[in-house]
Motif scaffolding. Sequence first.
Motif, PDB file in Angstrom:
ATOM      1  N   ARG A   1       0.808  -1.222   0.000  1.00 20.35           N
ATOM      2  CA  ARG A   1       0.000   0.000   0.000  1.00 20.35           C
ATOM      3  C   ARG A   1       0.839   1.269   0.000  1.00 20.35           C
ATOM      4  NH1 ARG A   1      -5.401   1.280   3.640  1.00 20.35           N
ATOM      5  NH2 ARG A   1      -5.605   3.468   3.020  1.00 20.35           N
ATOM      6  N   TYR A   2       1.964   1.265   0.758  1.00 26.71           N
ATOM      7  CA  TYR A   2       2.695   2.505   0.996  1.00 26.71           C
ATOM      8  C   TYR A   2       4.128   2.526   0.476  1.00 26.71           C
ATOM      9  CZ  TYR A   2      -1.088   3.377   4.353  1.00 26.71           C
ATOM     10  OH  TYR A   2      -2.307   3.566   4.952  1.00 26.71           O
ATOM     11  N   GLY A   3       4.662   1.386   0.045  1.00 28.95           N
ATOM     12  CA  GLY A   3       6.039   1.359  -0.426  1.00 28.95           C
ATOM     13  C   GLY A   3       6.950   0.568   0.490  1.00 28.95           C
ATOM     14  N   PRO A   4       8.208   0.329   0.062  1.00 23.81           N
ATOM     15  CA  PRO A   4       9.080  -0.622   0.759  1.00 23.81           C
ATOM     16  C   PRO A   4       9.610  -0.187   2.112  1.00 23.81           C
ATOM     17  CG  PRO A   4      10.264   0.450  -1.035  1.00 23.81           C
ATOM     18  CD  PRO A   4       8.827   0.857  -1.172  1.00 23.81           C
ATOM     19  N   THR A   5       9.409   1.074   2.484  1.00 24.53           N
ATOM     20  CA  THR A   5       9.854   1.507   3.819  1.00 24.53           C
ATOM     21  C   THR A   5       8.693   1.616   4.809  1.00 24.53           C
ATOM     22  OG1 THR A   5       9.666   3.866   3.239  1.00 24.53           O
ATOM     23  CG2 THR A   5      11.787   2.786   2.816  1.00 24.53           C
ATOM     24  N   ALA A   6       7.513   1.167   4.394  1.00 28.02           N
ATOM     25  CA  ALA A   6       6.314   1.373   5.216  1.00 28.02           C
ATOM     26  C   ALA A   6       6.383   0.645   6.552  1.00 28.02           C
ATOM     27  CB  ALA A   6       5.073   0.932   4.457  1.00 28.02           C
ATOM     28  N   LEU A   7       6.927  -0.574   6.554  1.00 27.23           N
ATOM     29  CA  LEU A   7       7.022  -1.354   7.783  1.00 27.23           C
ATOM     30  C   LEU A   7       8.274  -2.215   7.693  1.00 27.23           C
ATOM     31  CD1 LEU A   7       5.137  -1.709  10.352  1.00 27.23           C
ATOM     32  CD2 LEU A   7       4.513  -3.914   9.352  1.00 27.23           C
ATOM     33  N   THR A   8       9.122  -2.160   8.704  1.00 24.01           N
ATOM     34  CA  THR A   8      10.347  -2.951   8.713  1.00 24.01           C
ATOM     35  C   THR A   8      10.101  -4.285   9.415  1.00 24.01           C
ATOM     36  OG1 THR A   8      11.151  -2.152  10.850  1.00 24.01           O
ATOM     37  CG2 THR A   8      11.674  -0.806   8.893  1.00 24.01           C
ATOM     38  N   ALA A   9      11.052  -5.197   9.273  1.00 24.73           N
ATOM     39  CA  ALA A   9      10.949  -6.490   9.953  1.00 24.73           C
ATOM     40  C   ALA A   9      10.884  -6.298  11.466  1.00 24.73           C
ATOM     41  CB  ALA A   9      12.138  -7.372   9.578  1.00 24.73           C
ATOM     42  N   ARG A  10      11.660  -5.360  11.972  1.00 21.39           N
ATOM     43  CA  ARG A  10      11.681  -5.159  13.419  1.00 21.39           C
ATOM     44  C   ARG A  10      10.411  -4.481  13.921  1.00 21.39           C
ATOM     45  NH1 ARG A  10      16.270  -6.216  11.395  1.00 21.39           N
ATOM     46  NH2 ARG A  10      17.830  -7.310  12.656  1.00 21.39           N
ATOM     47  N   GLN A  11       9.810  -3.638  13.116  1.00 12.18           N
ATOM     48  CA  GLN A  11       8.507  -3.086  13.496  1.00 12.18           C
ATOM     49  C   GLN A  11       7.443  -4.180  13.511  1.00 12.18           C
ATOM     50  OE1 GLN A  11       8.519   0.105  10.471  1.00 12.18           O
ATOM     51  NE2 GLN A  11       8.029   1.530  12.141  1.00 12.18           N
ATOM     52  N   ALA A  12       7.511  -5.086  12.541  1.00 11.12           N
ATOM     53  CA  ALA A  12       6.558  -6.196  12.512  1.00 11.12           C
ATOM     54  C   ALA A  12       6.715  -7.062  13.754  1.00 11.12           C
ATOM     55  CB  ALA A  12       6.756  -7.029  11.243  1.00 11.12           C
ATOM     56  N   LEU A  13       7.970  -7.319  14.164  1.00  8.76           N
ATOM     57  CA  LEU A  13       8.206  -8.088  15.379  1.00  8.76           C
ATOM     58  C   LEU A  13       7.687  -7.338  16.597  1.00  8.76           C
ATOM     59  CD1 LEU A  13       9.477 -10.468  16.917  1.00  8.76           C
ATOM     60  CD2 LEU A  13      11.658  -9.217  16.864  1.00  8.76           C
ATOM     61  N   GLU A  14       7.861  -6.037  16.626  1.00  7.17           N
ATOM     62  CA  GLU A  14       7.410  -5.264  17.782  1.00  7.17           C
ATOM     63  C   GLU A  14       5.894  -5.285  17.928  1.00  7.17           C
ATOM     64  OE1 GLU A  14       7.689  -0.813  19.838  1.00  7.17           O
ATOM     65  OE2 GLU A  14       8.989  -1.313  18.137  1.00  7.17           O
ATOM     66  N   ILE A  15       5.153  -5.137  16.827  1.00  5.79           N
ATOM     67  CA  ILE A  15       3.694  -5.165  16.984  1.00  5.79           C
ATOM     68  C   ILE A  15       3.212  -6.554  17.376  1.00  5.79           C
ATOM     69  CG2 ILE A  15       3.333  -3.198  15.438  1.00  5.79           C
ATOM     70  CD1 ILE A  15       2.364  -5.069  13.291  1.00  5.79           C
ATOM     71  N   ALA A  16       3.974  -7.593  17.002  1.00  3.82           N
ATOM     72  CA  ALA A  16       3.604  -8.965  17.361  1.00  3.82           C
ATOM     73  C   ALA A  16       3.948  -9.301  18.806  1.00  3.82           C
ATOM     74  CB  ALA A  16       4.303  -9.954  16.442  1.00  3.82           C
ATOM     75  N   THR A  17       4.695  -8.459  19.471  1.00  5.13           N
ATOM     76  CA  THR A  17       5.141  -8.740  20.840  1.00  5.13           C
ATOM     77  C   THR A  17       4.727  -7.614  21.781  1.00  5.13           C
ATOM     78  OG1 THR A  17       7.329  -7.841  20.224  1.00  5.13           O
ATOM     79  CG2 THR A  17       7.051 -10.241  20.143  1.00  5.13           C
ATOM     80  N   LEU A  18       5.478  -6.522  21.789  1.00  6.06           N
ATOM     81  CA  LEU A  18       5.204  -5.429  22.712  1.00  6.06           C
ATOM     82  C   LEU A  18       3.896  -4.714  22.378  1.00  6.06           C
ATOM     83  CD1 LEU A  18       6.313  -4.041  25.200  1.00  6.06           C
ATOM     84  CD2 LEU A  18       7.643  -2.531  23.703  1.00  6.06           C
ATOM     85  N   GLY A  19       3.587  -4.576  21.086  1.00  8.76           N
ATOM     86  CA  GLY A  19       2.305  -3.980  20.703  1.00  8.76           C
ATOM     87  C   GLY A  19       1.136  -4.792  21.235  1.00  8.76           C
ATOM     88  N   GLY A  20       1.253  -6.123  21.126  1.00 12.88           N
ATOM     89  CA  GLY A  20       0.211  -6.980  21.665  1.00 12.88           C
ATOM     90  C   GLY A  20       0.118  -6.894  23.173  1.00 12.88           C
ATOM     91  N   ALA A  21       1.272  -6.840  23.844  1.00 15.90           N
ATOM     92  CA  ALA A  21       1.271  -6.725  25.303  1.00 15.90           C
ATOM     93  C   ALA A  21       0.587  -5.434  25.739  1.00 15.90           C
ATOM     94  CB  ALA A  21       2.704  -6.781  25.825  1.00 15.90           C
ATOM     95  N   ARG A  22       0.821  -4.354  25.013  1.00 20.38           N
ATOM     96  CA  ARG A  22       0.161  -3.080  25.344  1.00 20.38           C
ATOM     97  C   ARG A  22      -1.355  -3.206  25.171  1.00 20.38           C
ATOM     98  NH1 ARG A  22       4.453  -0.490  21.970  1.00 20.38           N
ATOM     99  NH2 ARG A  22       6.084   0.256  23.382  1.00 20.38           N
ATOM    100  N   ASN A  23      -1.805  -3.843  24.096  1.00 27.26           N
ATOM    101  CA  ASN A  23      -3.243  -4.033  23.904  1.00 27.26           C
ATOM    102  C   ASN A  23      -3.875  -4.716  25.106  1.00 27.26           C
ATOM    103  OD1 ASN A  23      -3.614  -2.826  21.420  1.00 27.26           O
ATOM    104  ND2 ASN A  23      -3.602  -4.728  20.251  1.00 27.26           N
ATOM    105  N   LEU A  24      -3.168  -5.673  25.676  1.00 27.48           N
ATOM    106  CA  LEU A  24      -3.707  -6.448  26.791  1.00 27.48           C
ATOM    107  C   LEU A  24      -3.394  -5.830  28.154  1.00 27.48           C
ATOM    108  CD1 LEU A  24      -2.934 -10.066  25.546  1.00 27.48           C
ATOM    109  CD2 LEU A  24      -5.003  -8.695  25.200  1.00 27.48           C
ATOM    110  N   GLY A  25      -2.744  -4.661  28.142  1.00 26.71           N
ATOM    111  CA  GLY A  25      -2.407  -4.001  29.396  1.00 26.71           C
ATOM    112  C   GLY A  25      -1.297  -4.693  30.157  1.00 26.71           C
ATOM    113  N   ARG A  26      -0.391  -5.381  29.437  1.00 29.49           N
ATOM    114  CA  ARG A  26       0.641  -6.158  30.109  1.00 29.49           C
ATOM    115  C   ARG A  26       2.052  -5.803  29.631  1.00 29.49           C
ATOM    116  NH1 ARG A  26      -1.237 -12.158  31.666  1.00 29.49           N
ATOM    117  NH2 ARG A  26       0.383 -11.677  33.210  1.00 29.49           N
ATOM    118  N   GLU A  27       2.264  -4.566  29.237  1.00 21.89           N
ATOM    119  CA  GLU A  27       3.572  -4.170  28.730  1.00 21.89           C
ATOM    120  C   GLU A  27       4.654  -4.172  29.806  1.00 21.89           C
ATOM    121  OE1 GLU A  27       1.210  -0.245  29.181  1.00 21.89           O
ATOM    122  OE2 GLU A  27       0.816  -2.384  28.832  1.00 21.89           O
ATOM    123  N   GLU A  28       4.259  -4.131  31.088  1.00 17.04           N
ATOM    124  CA  GLU A  28       5.236  -4.213  32.169  1.00 17.04           C
ATOM    125  C   GLU A  28       5.684  -5.645  32.419  1.00 17.04           C
ATOM    126  OE1 GLU A  28       6.556  -1.498  33.551  1.00 17.04           O
ATOM    127  OE2 GLU A  28       5.298  -0.400  32.132  1.00 17.04           O
TER     128      GLU A  28
END
Length: 456
Positions: free
Chosen positions: A341-368
């Motif tokens: 949709r946005y081009g090759p810099t839109a999302l990096t591998a490490r950003q994808a890993l972050e939303i799959a881990t810390l982003g998910g923890a934040r959604n569930l209120g468990r980032e600590e």
Amino acid sequence: MSPTLIENVHLAPVVGPEIPSGHIHVEGDRIVAVGAGPAPDVPGADRIDGTGCLATPGLVNTHHHLYQWASQGLAQDTTLFEWLTALYQVWAAMDAEVVRGAAGAGLGYLALSGCTTSSDHHYIFPKGRGDLFAAEIEAAREVGLRFHPARGSMDRGRSQGGLPPDVVVERLDEILDATAEAVDTYHDPSFSSMLRVAVAPCSPFSVSAELMTEAAALARSKGVRLHTHLAETLDEEEHCLRQVGQRPVDYMEKLGWLGPDVWFAHAIHLSDGDIDVFAQTGTGSAHCPSSNGRLGAGIARVSEMLHRGANVGLGVDGSASAELTSLSGEMRQALLFQRARYGPTALTARQALEIATLGGARNLGREEELGSLEAGKLADIALWRTGAFASAVADPVCALVFGTRQPPLARLLVGGRTVVEDDELRTVAQDELGRAGGEAHRRLMRLAAEQGFGVS
């Protein structure tokens, strides 16, 4: 449990710099140290050689419908509303035995894709079919994953202008009583909790405004989180405009459904203003790219949401709209959809890993507690074999996220306990779990046929 040392491993902690060769020291269910170089000498420790491996936080799944494992492969070429209309009557036939088999198979499949924590949004409770909520909780205990079931509900059937048939909706008082009971019975707010409960009316087109406001009040009185579907399709937006005269996010704001204790599934069709509201209020979203693609719903504006400061996690969504979808694979799907949709810099591998881990923890209120490899956090760790074929990829995080085939999972720890080793479940008999999922499908189809419903 004995102390555990993972050594000689490439560490991608999500927070802080990566360590090309380092170690993780685990005591009990906590990480006590993450560092470069050789592991310390700890008497009696279980030492895991991570040579040729990548260590990441365990992945966090923030949207699912586990019961749908029993209805995969149906209504394959339909829009969301067509798909729901076709399947509601089938789902109305489910019982606790179906849910138990489907949830076990679905959670086992998630574990094999590196998932250590999963939410589940269960919103159909046919009368006289057993305790469906308890059935999925028992399945999660058996598999050994950290579990966040969301007690869902629907109170607007077709006779009241909603989408679902009346047979699958509940009365408002029944919903509130059952939801309060679920929280009181199961919710564990402790740091090491394996089980937390959220409050989750299904969607704006299947619940009343009164249910939404009463559910929010109930959740906040009990200190638990709120979840629902939102802005998944343009049909939903048209439905909201027709029924309540507002777009979905504006409607949620009116009902008091924005804030740091709320996360929405999908959130595809957002305006710039909607994204800013999410960022300003701390409202999260669960991105489910495979399901969105399967149903032709659209591509969420994930890279723009991240850029504007809104939190995004990942979800595999229900297996009936994302057949056999792995959570690790959703990192790749998210990355590719954003780049398409946005081009090759839109999302990096490490950003994808972050939303799959810390982003998910934040959604569930468990980032600590979850989402990164840091001293003091829970020892939920995925160890991926990025040697062998994957060793030809210079960057192990790239090998994990970009590859069409998941690297072998050498070890999956949940609170320091081994759940997967060498791509095989260790908590339950893997083949039996898979067969139980297949039997859940056959049972559901049989029960639906007995009630005069079927779908292809």
